[in-house]
Design a protein around this motif. Structure first.
Motif, PDB file in Angstrom:
ATOM      1  N   UNK A   1       0.808  -1.220   0.000  1.00  0.00           N
ATOM      2  CA  UNK A   1       0.000   0.000   0.000  1.00  0.00           C
ATOM      3  C   UNK A   1       0.843   1.272   0.000  1.00  0.00           C
ATOM      4  N   UNK A   2       2.106   1.183   0.390  1.00  0.00           N
ATOM      5  CA  UNK A   2       2.935   2.374   0.487  1.00  0.00           C
ATOM      6  C   UNK A   2       3.843   2.653  -0.693  1.00  0.00           C
ATOM      7  N   UNK A   3       3.878   1.768  -1.670  1.00  0.00           N
ATOM      8  CA  UNK A   3       4.790   1.956  -2.808  1.00  0.00           C
ATOM      9  C   UNK A   3       4.358   3.172  -3.625  1.00  0.00           C
ATOM     10  N   UNK A   4       5.273   4.114  -3.880  1.00  0.00           N
ATOM     11  CA  UNK A   4       4.902   5.245  -4.730  1.00  0.00           C
ATOM     12  C   UNK A   4       4.716   4.775  -6.172  1.00  0.00           C
ATOM     13  N   UNK A   5       3.621   5.198  -6.782  1.00  0.00           N
ATOM     14  CA  UNK A   5       3.317   4.782  -8.151  1.00  0.00           C
ATOM     15  C   UNK A   5       3.387   6.015  -9.051  1.00  0.00           C
TER      16      UNK A   5
ATOM     17  N   UNK B   1      -8.341  -2.199   3.151  1.00  0.00           N
ATOM     18  CA  UNK B   1      -7.905  -1.785   4.485  1.00  0.00           C
ATOM     19  C   UNK B   1      -6.471  -2.253   4.658  1.00  0.00           C
ATOM     20  N   UNK B   2      -5.788  -1.730   5.669  1.00  0.00           N
ATOM     21  CA  UNK B   2      -4.413  -2.151   5.920  1.00  0.00           C
ATOM     22  C   UNK B   2      -4.371  -3.669   6.076  1.00  0.00           C
ATOM     23  N   UNK B   3      -3.623  -4.313   5.195  1.00  0.00           N
ATOM     24  CA  UNK B   3      -3.477  -5.769   5.227  1.00  0.00           C
ATOM     25  C   UNK B   3      -4.449  -6.528   4.341  1.00  0.00           C
ATOM     26  N   UNK B   4      -5.431  -5.836   3.766  1.00  0.00           N
ATOM     27  CA  UNK B   4      -6.449  -6.517   2.963  1.00  0.00           C
ATOM     28  C   UNK B   4      -6.562  -5.874   1.589  1.00  0.00           C
TER      29      UNK B   4
ATOM     30  N   UNK C   1      15.408   1.718  -4.307  1.00  0.00           N
ATOM     31  CA  UNK C   1      15.292   2.906  -5.163  1.00  0.00           C
ATOM     32  C   UNK C   1      15.324   2.531  -6.643  1.00  0.00           C
ATOM     33  N   UNK C   2      16.101   1.520  -6.997  1.00  0.00           N
ATOM     34  CA  UNK C   2      16.139   1.054  -8.393  1.00  0.00           C
ATOM     35  C   UNK C   2      14.821   0.386  -8.774  1.00  0.00           C
ATOM     36  N   UNK C   3      14.225  -0.362  -7.844  1.00  0.00           N
ATOM     37  CA  UNK C   3      12.923  -0.979  -8.117  1.00  0.00           C
ATOM     38  C   UNK C   3      11.866   0.099  -8.340  1.00  0.00           C
ATOM     39  N   UNK C   4      11.903   1.138  -7.506  1.00  0.00           N
ATOM     40  CA  UNK C   4      10.951   2.246  -7.684  1.00  0.00           C
ATOM     41  C   UNK C   4      11.128   2.893  -9.061  1.00  0.00           C
ATOM     42  N   UNK C   5      12.365   3.028  -9.501  1.00  0.00           N
ATOM     43  CA  UNK C   5      12.630   3.630 -10.812  1.00  0.00           C
ATOM     44  C   UNK C   5      12.081   2.763 -11.942  1.00  0.00           C
ATOM     45  N   UNK C   6      12.141   1.446 -11.790  1.00  0.00           N
ATOM     46  CA  UNK C   6      11.620   0.530 -12.814  1.00  0.00           C
ATOM     47  C   UNK C   6      10.095   0.549 -12.906  1.00  0.00           C
ATOM     48  N   UNK C   7       9.448   1.017 -11.868  1.00  0.00           N
ATOM     49  CA  UNK C   7       7.985   1.018 -11.823  1.00  0.00           C
ATOM     50  C   UNK C   7       7.374   1.792 -12.985  1.00  0.00           C
ATOM     51  N   UNK C   8       8.002   2.875 -13.386  1.00  0.00           N
ATOM     52  CA  UNK C   8       7.435   3.686 -14.463  1.00  0.00           C
ATOM     53  C   UNK C   8       7.396   2.941 -15.795  1.00  0.00           C
ATOM     54  N   UNK C   9       8.231   1.921 -15.956  1.00  0.00           N
ATOM     55  CA  UNK C   9       8.250   1.141 -17.193  1.00  0.00           C
ATOM     56  C   UNK C   9       7.305  -0.060 -17.141  1.00  0.00           C
ATOM     57  N   UNK C  10       6.701  -0.320 -15.986  1.00  0.00           N
ATOM     58  CA  UNK C  10       5.764  -1.451 -15.874  1.00  0.00           C
ATOM     59  C   UNK C  10       4.514  -1.163 -16.698  1.00  0.00           C
ATOM     60  N   UNK C  11       3.935  -2.195 -17.238  1.00  0.00           N
ATOM     61  CA  UNK C  11       2.686  -2.036 -17.991  1.00  0.00           C
ATOM     62  C   UNK C  11       1.496  -1.957 -17.043  1.00  0.00           C
ATOM     63  N   UNK C  12       1.614  -2.658 -15.905  1.00  0.00           N
ATOM     64  CA  UNK C  12       0.515  -2.751 -14.947  1.00  0.00           C
ATOM     65  C   UNK C  12       1.062  -2.719 -13.529  1.00  0.00           C
ATOM     66  N   UNK C  13       0.388  -1.996 -12.661  1.00  0.00           N
ATOM     67  CA  UNK C  13       0.688  -1.997 -11.229  1.00  0.00           C
ATOM     68  C   UNK C  13      -0.555  -2.493 -10.504  1.00  0.00           C
ATOM     69  N   UNK C  14      -0.373  -3.506  -9.662  1.00  0.00           N
ATOM     70  CA  UNK C  14      -1.465  -4.028  -8.847  1.00  0.00           C
ATOM     71  C   UNK C  14      -1.127  -3.702  -7.401  1.00  0.00           C
ATOM     72  N   UNK C  15      -1.887  -2.778  -6.827  1.00  0.00           N
ATOM     73  CA  UNK C  15      -1.640  -2.321  -5.451  1.00  0.00           C
ATOM     74  C   UNK C  15      -2.473  -3.156  -4.497  1.00  0.00           C
ATOM     75  N   UNK C  16      -1.815  -3.719  -3.507  1.00  0.00           N
ATOM     76  CA  UNK C  16      -2.486  -4.514  -2.486  1.00  0.00           C
ATOM     77  C   UNK C  16      -2.695  -3.651  -1.239  1.00  0.00           C
ATOM     78  N   UNK C  17      -3.308  -4.227  -0.228  1.00  0.00           N
ATOM     79  CA  UNK C  17      -3.454  -3.533   1.042  1.00  0.00           C
ATOM     80  C   UNK C  17      -2.341  -3.872   2.008  1.00  0.00           C
ATOM     81  N   UNK C  18      -1.320  -4.556   1.513  1.00  0.00           N
ATOM     82  CA  UNK C  18      -0.221  -5.008   2.375  1.00  0.00           C
ATOM     83  C   UNK C  18       0.384  -3.845   3.143  1.00  0.00           C
ATOM     84  N   UNK C  19       0.568  -4.030   4.448  1.00  0.00           N
ATOM     85  CA  UNK C  19       1.083  -2.971   5.309  1.00  0.00           C
ATOM     86  C   UNK C  19       2.440  -3.319   5.914  1.00  0.00           C
TER      87      UNK C  19
END
Length: 129
Positions: free
Chosen positions: A29-33, A45-48, A97-115
């Motif tokens: 849930x906290x990953x910047x997209x 919800x947090x965790x769901x 930080x490198x993973x965050x940078x790769x996010x912009x090249x992803x075709x799809x982001x699936x955000x969970x409620x993971x806390x």
């Protein structure tokens, strides 16, 4: 109506559009997209739903030829690290930080409620033949 599998119409449709080599980020849930990738936000919800639930559901539907996660997961979230190790014997680990940078090249982001921290993985789609 679908009988089984992923029932969320936005996620099912986004998965159907993926091709060989496309990136899918499954994130907490906290990953910047950043702007760019299509986002399906499943967080309730947090965790769901949990990172594990969403990852397992996606892996039932996708052919994955590779996966990348943040190196920090080993110390900060051993439970998620063990989950990824179980699914991906050759998991690529890079700085967060490198993973965050790769996010912009992803075709799809699936955000969970993971806390829990660093519960993020970038999947690289494969092909069934």
């Amino acid at each position: 109506m679908k009988r089984s599998g992923i029932l969320n119409r936005h996620l099912a449709g986004a998965l159907a559009e993926l091709g060989h080599g496309d990136g899918v980020l499954v994130c907490d849930a906290g990953m910047p997209i950043p702007p760019g990738p299509r986002v399906v936000d499943l967080a309730f919800r947090a965790g769901t739903p949990s990172f594990a639930e969403v990852l397992d559901g996606l892996l039932d539907e996708l052919i994955v030829e590779g996966a990348t996660a943040a190196r920090e997961i080993r110390d900060a979230n051993p439970q998620a690290a063990a989950l990824l190790d179980g699914h991906f014997p050759r998991l690529d680990l890079i700085p967060h930080d490198d993973l965050k940078a790769l996010t912009s090249a992803a075709r799809l982001v699936v955000r969970t409620g993971e806390a829990r921290p660093y519960a993020n993985v970038l999947l690289r789609c494969g092909v069934f033949f």
